[in-house]
Design a protein around this motif. Structure first.
Motif, short mmCIF file in Angstrom:
data_model
loop_
_atom_site.label_atom_id
_atom_site.label_comp_id
_atom_site.label_asym_id
_atom_site.label_seq_id
_atom_site.Cartn_x
_atom_site.Cartn_y
_atom_site.Cartn_z
N ALA A 184 5.88 56.88 40.63
CA ALA A 184 4.77 56.40 39.81
C ALA A 184 4.02 55.29 40.53
N GLU A 185 4.76 54.37 41.11
CA GLU A 185 4.14 53.23 41.80
C GLU A 185 3.27 53.70 42.97
N ALA B 5 10.34 55.85 39.22
CA ALA B 5 9.42 54.70 39.17
C ALA B 5 8.72 54.51 40.51
N ARG C 106 9.12 55.67 31.08
CA ARG C 106 7.88 54.94 30.72
C ARG C 106 6.98 54.75 31.95
N ALA C 107 7.60 54.43 33.07
CA ALA C 107 6.81 54.24 34.30
C ALA C 107 6.06 55.51 34.66
N SER D 68 3.14 56.25 32.24
CA SER D 68 1.93 55.43 32.36
C SER D 68 1.26 55.65 33.72
N SER D 69 1.67 56.69 34.43
CA SER D 69 1.07 56.99 35.73
C SER D 69 0.42 58.38 35.70
N ASP E 208 13.29 53.32 31.10
CA ASP E 208 12.28 52.56 31.84
C ASP E 208 11.51 53.44 32.81
N ASP E 209 12.23 54.25 33.53
CA ASP E 209 11.59 55.12 34.51
C ASP E 209 10.73 56.18 33.82
N THR F 215 17.19 60.28 34.52
CA THR F 215 16.11 59.30 34.50
C THR F 215 16.28 58.33 33.32
#
Lengths: 420, 420
Positions: free
Chosen positions: A268-269, A265, A287-288, A291-292, A284-285, A281
């Motif tokens: 991704a951030e 994550a 998905r993060a 979406s990146s 949630d991670d 993983t």
């Protein structure tokens, strides 16, 4: 400039159209009876043999004899430059010694750090050259290479110098990554924060300045962090990556190989080019990441090498819409394997990729993990002419067969190398 | 006759002393700074370089440059001769189709039987030759090859003819096995007993007569049976093997790949040369094998190819005192792998063999599985000069590294072939 036409490809896999997300993975852009026209180091035209032979009657011809023509493999995660080996340690593990016992005997990554620190640039180059050659013979035309066995500014620069020297030699093209945050060096044991300070305040700026002085015309290397218990925690990883980003370095991360610390994550951030390993993983991670723009790089050679049962949850990554790539992770401790072909065979079995998916993950998506998707990873006009000829009748033999080399010729920047 | 000395072997692995039982497995008979003196196709002397260079000053010299010199691999279980491939089926399985669905679509072993029946001897030879070459390049100097994709007297003889033709071509040496009892052919579906009758009363005598007419100077082939549910049960296997033994054939058996039917104990009782696969073998059957001369041949490429979790209980076989060997099982359905090196890498990880144990299992013990331990599988005076040079500094790199080819030269019957 000389024009070359590679014609009579039974199956020409173009991989045209850019990186392939999620369930779209596996579009080979297949042209039957295809041909590729090459001018110098670049691809000029792609299409059907009959059309292109007519359109370029003067071109030098190279007959693919009905075999497979595809983009060269891009290997986006390697530790190719090291000195020494850890064969003894492999046998000790088989005899029942634990990793901690081996570490206590002076083994593990720190033994490679010792050997690499002690080696000259010339020794590093001469020990690494056969591995680069072997990877090239198995169809890898571009490979990322990390530092991380020096862990001082000087010895990390020595690794970068070895990478640059091997890159100048060719034909393998090397994309460098600074991995000063690979492990806490022996002289900083128990003082990880102090080493992170050193990384942020001295090593990263030092690498940056050295690079601009040494090779001002070349893109900055990636900066990577081993975000894992025993190496660098999430906060430390963030500090290092943000410092690197502040200096203009593109980013990568080692995340979730043994435990989930949240590194994926974070990648991704921060808009990292890739997050790599990704065994533990979390949903949630995943998905993060999905979406990146960060590519998820799976390294199945490592669990295979260590004989672990768990691999990257590739199907979940694809279902979430992530961009999946494959790499060897070649290194002296856990995965001494130069062959992307073997990684594809593993990925098919252990992560249920089809051969077509594995091929896309090892070419166009792997190029994206190096931010080189505009020039590498597919066979399209304007791209670099990096091609393979496989001595098989159907691309599915990649994956289906294992343990040998199906590549007969590698074409790198328009030049043909018979390799098998 | 010309005398050749292969000298300056950093590690010369002689494997001297005969097949290695139980926990004694792994004695490499290592000589540091070793040399081998070869006269024609035979080994004349083995020892230290300094001594032998003095003793044979006139010999032609081949410098091993401090690398590993070891016996050629013997691959004692292969299905090397087939036509066509089953790459489509591999992808279908990854997409979720079951083996039974694939069989209903005309796939599985019977699709290879169709293709092999339709092929001429010349086609079989030309399709098999690249596989033999690939195995040789990876260090296999002798390999067993089974029939079993014909399943009629005529088409099984055609496979034997292909084996004999390839053996005459060289340099790979092929040891034939008649496996008419590989599967029940389509025309006998539901009538297994009738096919067993045919095998015992017509095919085995037919093969026997044909062999003595065709190559009276060569040893009879082995006779092998696939003893497994859906193929031949224990009673049928016994009938076939006893009929074969009555005609003087040496025996082998496929046992316990998917279920334990008792084939391993049958092999031990009948004095078969080997019992092969041995995944589901019971403790009783392991003891029966261990107290016999029958070699236990493990084929780890097959569970790997099928992505199954269970491998041969090698440690139990060694604890019981059995003689363990390794083979590729190369075949188009479950394990298309020519490389014994990869099999060693698997055996180390999946069955916890050390590199030294895996090497012994793939040389002297594999020769015993072919009843060729008197001439093959070790480097001793009087034995055939079948040697490998590995481009590594320590034998442990076999096992430690995977997916590539560490062999630089193969010496077959005294002749040197650069292969990598």
């Amino acid at each position: 400039m000389e024009i070359l036409i590679v014609h009579h490809a039974g199956q020409l896999l173009t991989l045209a159209g850019g990186p392939q997300r999620g369930q779209a993975l596996g579009d080979l852009g297949l042209i039957e009876q295809g041909a590729v026209v090459i001018q110098g180091a670049q691809i000029l035209a792609v299409g059907r043999s009959t059309d292109l032979l007519k359109a370029y009657p003067q071109a030098e011809r190279f007959d693919a004899h009905g075999k497979i023509v595809m983009p060269g493999f891009v290997d986006p995660h390697t530790h190719l430059v090291w000195a020494g080996d850890r064969a003894d340690e492999f046998t000790l593990r088989l005899e029942g010694k634990t990793y901690m016992e081996i570490l206590a005997m002076g083994g593990g990554i720190l033994s490679t750090v010792r050997a690499t620190r002690a080696a000259s640039i010339e020794e590093l180059v001469s020990q690494t050259r056969p591995r680069a050659r072997e990877a090239f013979r198995h169809g890898t035309t571009t490979m990322e290479v990390k530092t991380g066995y020096g862990l001082t500014l000087e010895s990390e620069i020595k690794q970068l110098q070895a990478i640059l020297a091997l890159n100048r030699e060719g034909p393998m093209e090397l994309v460098p990554t600074f991995l000063g945050a690979h492990a806490v060096p022996p002289e900083y044991q128990g003082r990880t924060e102090a080493y992170v300070d050193l990384l942020c305040k001295e090593m990263l700026p030092g690498i940056h300045d050295w690079w601009y002085h040494e090779v001002p015309d070349q893109r900055l290397p990636f900066v990577d962090v081993f975000c894992e218990r025993g190496a660098f925690d999430l906060a430390q990883s963030r500090r290092i990556l943000e410092a690197a980003q502040g200096l203009g370095f593109p980013l990568k991360i080692h995340a979730d190989e043994f435990e989930n610390l949240g590194g994926a994550a974070l990648a991704a951030e921060l808009g990292a080019a890739s997050a790599d390993h990704l065994v533990k993983t979390s949903p949630d991670d995943i998905r993060a990441l999905a979406s990146s723009q960060t590519v998820a790089v799976s390294l199945p050679g490592t669990p295979f090498g260590l004989n672990e049962a768990e691999y990257t949850p590739a199907q979940a990554i694809l279902q979430a819409g992530g961009t999946l790539a494959l790499a060897t992770d070649i290194n002296p401790g856990t995965s001494w394997c130069e062959s992307m072909q073997f990684i594809l065979a593993l990925a098919c079995r252990k992560m249920r990729l089809t051969p077509a998916q594995a091929i896309a993950a090892a070419t166009i998506n792997a190029a994206a993990a190096l931010q080189r998707q505009d020039t590498l990873g597919s066979i399209e006009p304007g791209k670099q002419a990096d091609l393979l000829i496989l001595d098989v009748n159907h691309y599915q033999h990649l994956g289906y067969r294992f343990g040998t080399n199906l590549v007969s010729h590698v074409i790198k920047q328009g030049r043909i190398y018979p390799v098998n």
